[in-house]
Design an enzyme around this catalytic site. Structure first.
Site, PDB file in Angstrom:
ATOM      1  N   SER A  71       0.812  -1.205   0.000  1.00 42.90           N
ATOM      2  CA  SER A  71       0.000   0.000   0.000  1.00 42.90           C
ATOM      3  C   SER A  71       0.857   1.271   0.000  1.00 42.90           C
ATOM      4  O   SER A  71       1.536   1.574  -0.967  1.00 42.90           O
ATOM      5  CB  SER A  71      -0.952  -0.043   1.200  1.00 42.90           C
ATOM      6  OG  SER A  71      -1.945   0.948   1.113  1.00 42.90           O
ATOM      7  N   ASP A  95       9.707   5.314 -10.209  1.00 48.37           N
ATOM      8  CA  ASP A  95       9.220   5.924 -11.445  1.00 48.37           C
ATOM      9  C   ASP A  95       9.916   7.247 -11.738  1.00 48.37           C
ATOM     10  O   ASP A  95      10.137   7.615 -12.900  1.00 48.37           O
ATOM     11  CB  ASP A  95       7.717   6.158 -11.375  1.00 48.37           C
ATOM     12  CG  ASP A  95       6.911   4.881 -11.582  1.00 48.37           C
ATOM     13  OD1 ASP A  95       7.524   3.818 -11.807  1.00 48.37           O
ATOM     14  OD2 ASP A  95       5.665   4.952 -11.519  1.00 48.37           O
ATOM     15  N   LYS A 104      -0.555  -4.167  -3.380  1.00 51.64           N
ATOM     16  CA  LYS A 104      -1.876  -3.644  -2.991  1.00 51.64           C
ATOM     17  C   LYS A 104      -2.039  -2.271  -3.630  1.00 51.64           C
ATOM     18  O   LYS A 104      -1.484  -1.288  -3.148  1.00 51.64           O
ATOM     19  CB  LYS A 104      -2.018  -3.549  -1.472  1.00 51.64           C
ATOM     20  CG  LYS A 104      -3.376  -2.998  -1.030  1.00 51.64           C
ATOM     21  CD  LYS A 104      -3.473  -2.933   0.487  1.00 51.64           C
ATOM     22  CE  LYS A 104      -4.819  -2.382   0.933  1.00 51.64           C
ATOM     23  NZ  LYS A 104      -4.960  -0.935   0.701  1.00 51.64           N
TER      24      LYS A 104
END
Length: 541
Positions: A289, A300, A314
């Site tokens: 999460s 990223d 998740k």
């Protein structure tokens, strides 16, 4: 097709009650109203006319839970007690005995007493089995008996527990328990700092920032941020932690939902703490999460090298919605997407197999980081550098879920004396003792291969002769022998779990992190990588 069982009969009828809250239902309002009326009538007639006395509250509770079981494990009905626990978890403080406990049908198991808190001061140890709290037998208590251990500061609670077959008693005085988001930080070497971020409560970003500032005062010029085992928490805190390393105004996460108001973008709002410090983030299968928002976002944006094992996966966001009588519905409202546009949700709860189990995603799409590196969606965050000892599998999961690792560590503690963490060394004879322990405990588990074989043989048993059935039994025996030989194949991975559990028994979690600084594969790898600027830079290009 999915199997239909008796428990599903009431599910569609109850579901409407909750779907009304917080969703757009204009197009099917008539159907919702119709189903509510059907359920109301059914529930009244059932309770008035059933042959035996019914308990309306229990019936409704069962109907609600069975309904929500059809969705995902994060969508949950919370009674007043659950709501308070949820608030405490996010706030990072509560009043109780200061111990992590696990609830079973007839006992509570002390998993970890926190150093310096009432449970620790009273001498409770990991492995102690609480069987009575005050005058209440745990086995007679329907709900989670662990809630009985909480209470106002200064109040006392008597407990009866079993340790190594001996029944003992203790009186504990409750006190305020601070649940730190950063339970540990320190210097690995003269230049490399190490921060453990264990949860994303309201203290996460502020404590991480304070730790960074303190370590900089000690000479830190590069950092290892440890998110292993961090199950997540508050989305905003995940954005704020990421913000410590990236500029103000940077897109970190996007949420997408069928409900328009839940479609949101989250950008950093503050000035960063350090834009340039070389950074390694550690993750494993327990990082979920909010941990994946941080690690996935930094990956990223090519701001950090991710080291460890694939994270949990998740990619769902929950929000508590208020209901009547102090209850709430914690409901999955959206999926989240990292800056590159990927959703890392691993399990598909909406397309299940024939047994009703969520299907794991196996088809992945490629995305690109800011520098053009390839990353994938659908299966958690994949590290840039993998650490073998952090990987898990069916065997390791079964050893932990069946308490084999935990119980061996308990026995080890009562049969070995250690003066300091530097005295600890898990030897080959210790691992041999563990394998004998697992066999003596009757440890077993089913592999996917066994499940498929059993399913096939049961379906075709009437067509198979004695010879085939005999060979099938031989194959099952061979598979069982192979499972125990796997204890040797995965010795390094299992040994790490054993060491972690054993060290905490003697030196608490702080001692475990001290041990990590000089023995943990992931930290050693991260430290070496950060010291090699060329290798570090090449990974991010």
């Amino acid at each position: 097709m999915r199997k239909i069982t008796k428990k599903h009969v009431l599910i569609p009828l109850v579901a409407i009650t909750f779907l009304v809250v917080g969703s757009s239902f204009k197009s099917d309002f008539f159907e919702i109203a119709k189903q509510i009326e059907i359920f109301t009538t059914l529930f009244k007639e059932l309770n008035m006319n059933y042959v035996d006395e019914t308990n309306p509250a229990e019936l409704m509770d069962s109907a609600i839970k069975n309904m929500l079981d059809e969705l995902d494990p994060y969508t949950q009905f919370m009674n007043e007690q659950d709501v308070e626990s949820y608030r405490i978890n996010n706030a990072g403080e509560y009043s109780g005995i200061g111990a992590l406990v696990r609830s079973y049908e007839s006992k509570l198991l002390i998993v970890e007493p926190y150093k310096g808190y009432p449970a620790d001061k009273a001498g409770l140890k990991a492995g102690d089995e609480i069987i009575k709290i005050g005058e209440t037998l745990v086995s007679d208590f329907d709900d989670n008996a662990g809630e009985l251990l909480k209470g106002a500061n200064g109040t006392s609670v008597d407990i009866t527990f079993v340790r190594q077959g001996e029944t003992k008693t203790a009186t504990l005085e409750r006190e305020g328990v601070e649940v730190d988001a950063v339970p540990y930080y320190g210097m690995i070497d003269d230049e490399t700092g190490y921060i453990v971020l264990s949860r994303f409560n309201r203290k996460a970003s502020s404590q991480t920032k304070s730790a960074m500032q303190d370590l900089k005062g000690k000479g830190m010029s590069r950092l290892v941020l440890d998110l292993r085992g961090n199950p997540g928490g508050l989305l905003n805190e995940a954005v704020n932690v990421t913000n410590l390393f990236v500029p103000k105004g940077e897109l970190i996460v996007t949420t997408k939902s069928k409900v328009k108001k839940f479609n949101q973008t989250y950008r950093t709002k503050n000035q960063p703490e350090d834009l340039d410090i070389p950074l390694v983030v550690l993750i494993d299968g327990g990082s979920a999460s909010a941990s994946e928002i941080v690690s996935g976002g930094l990956q990223d944006l090519d701001r950090a090298v991710i080291v460890g094992a694939r994270s949990f996966g998740k990619g769902l966001v929950q929000r508590p919605l208020k209901l009547t009588y102090g209850t709430q519905l914690k409901v999955t409202i959206s999926r989240y997407y990292t800056p590159s546009g990927r959703c890392i949700q691993s399990l598909d709860y909406w397309n299940r197999d024939e047994e009703g189990n969520a299907v794991r995603n196996t088809k992945f799409s490629e995305f690109t980081t800011r520098n053009g590196r390839k990353v994938q969606d659908g299966g958690g965050v994949m590290p840039d550098v993998e650490i073998k000892s952090l990987k898990s599998n069916t065997l390791i999961d079964a050893l932990k879920s069946n308490n084999i690792v935990f119980d061996f560590a308990t026995d080890y503690y009562y049969n070995h004396t250690l003066g300091s963490v530097n005295d600890f060394a898990f030897k080959q004879e210790d691992y041999s003792a563990f394998k004998r322990f697992a066999q003596d405990e009757g440890f077993t588990f089913k592999t996917k291969t066994e499940e498929l074989l059993e399913e096939s043989i049961n379906q075709e048993e009437h067509l198979l002769g004695a010879e085939v059935q005999g060979k099938y039994k031989d194959l099952l025996l061979a598979l069982n022998r192979g499972k125990f030989s796997a204890l040797d194949t995965y010795e390094k991975e299992i040994q790490k779990n054993l060491e972690d559990e054993i060290i905490k028994r003697y030196f608490y979690r702080e001692g475990l992190y001290d041990y990590y600084l000089t023995h943990d594969d992931a930290i050693l790898t991260a430290t070496t990588l950060l010291a090699d600027q060329k290798a570090y830079g090449q990974i991010l290009q």
